[in-house]
Design a protein around this motif. Structure first.
Motif, short mmCIF file in Angstrom:
data_model
loop_
_atom_site.label_atom_id
_atom_site.label_comp_id
_atom_site.label_asym_id
_atom_site.label_seq_id
_atom_site.Cartn_x
_atom_site.Cartn_y
_atom_site.Cartn_z
N THR A 55 -11.67 57.22 9.76
CA THR A 55 -10.66 57.89 8.93
C THR A 55 -11.30 59.05 8.17
OG1 THR A 55 -11.09 56.51 6.99
CG2 THR A 55 -9.45 55.68 8.57
N PRO A 56 -10.50 60.01 7.71
CA PRO A 56 -11.06 61.12 6.93
C PRO A 56 -11.79 60.63 5.67
CG PRO A 56 -8.85 61.67 7.64
CD PRO A 56 -9.08 60.22 8.01
N GLU A 57 -11.32 59.55 5.07
CA GLU A 57 -11.98 59.00 3.89
C GLU A 57 -13.38 58.47 4.24
OE1 GLU A 57 -7.74 59.25 3.48
OE2 GLU A 57 -8.86 58.03 4.94
N GLU A 58 -13.49 57.77 5.35
CA GLU A 58 -14.80 57.27 5.80
C GLU A 58 -15.72 58.44 6.14
OE1 GLU A 58 -14.03 53.12 8.12
OE2 GLU A 58 -12.98 54.89 8.92
N PHE A 59 -15.17 59.43 6.83
CA PHE A 59 -15.93 60.62 7.24
C PHE A 59 -16.49 61.34 6.02
CE2 PHE A 59 -16.22 65.10 8.64
CZ PHE A 59 -16.98 64.96 9.79
N ALA A 60 -15.69 61.43 4.96
CA ALA A 60 -16.10 62.13 3.74
C ALA A 60 -17.27 61.43 3.04
CB ALA A 60 -14.92 62.25 2.78
N GLU A 61 -17.43 60.14 3.29
CA GLU A 61 -18.53 59.38 2.69
C GLU A 61 -19.86 59.64 3.38
OE1 GLU A 61 -17.31 55.29 2.68
OE2 GLU A 61 -15.65 55.68 1.30
#
Length: 128
Positions: free
Chosen positions: A54-60
């Motif tokens: 997900t974009p949230e996981e990617f941002a981490e």
């Protein structure tokens, strides 16, 4: 029992089952993978690295140069449709489940060389 010449329907069913079984084995054999801990980078002129989290996981955190195409998004097929099917694709996710599913989908969509990076980003990050 219905027969066709010397071949009865039971034999035909067995033959069909055998052909399907062999086809499934051949398809499975075409799936490639490598441990993500052995991934040493990619050549962007001939290869593409896809992060299907997900974009949230990617941002981490992500692997340098990876494209984020969320496997869980309704737009997954449309987003990968613009990629060059002649390039080798490397696919990873958090632990390996989504990347394996996306690998199968990418093959179905006509990509010929798709490598699942086993272990996912968690394994990659822990080796750093």
């Amino acid at each position: 029992m219905v027969t066709f010449g010397n071949v009865n329907t039971i034999t035909m069913k067995n033959l069909l089952f055998f052909v399907l079984l062999i086809s499934a084995q051949f398809t499975h054999a075409q799936m490639e993978s490598q441990p993500i801990t052995e991934f040493a980078g990619f050549d962007s002129s001939t290869e593409i690295l896809i992060d299907v989290r997900t974009p949230e996981e990617f941002a981490e955190g992500s692997i340098d140069g990876a494209l984020n195409i969320n496997w869980l998004s309704d737009e997954f097929n449309n987003q990968v449709a613009v990629l060059d099917k002649d390039k080798k694709l490397y696919v990873y996710c958090k632990k390996g489940g989504r990347s394996l599913k996306s690998q199968a989908k990418l093959k179905e969509l006509g990509f010929t060389h798709v490598i699942d990076l086993e272990g996912g980003y968690d394994a990659y990050f822990s080796k750093k």
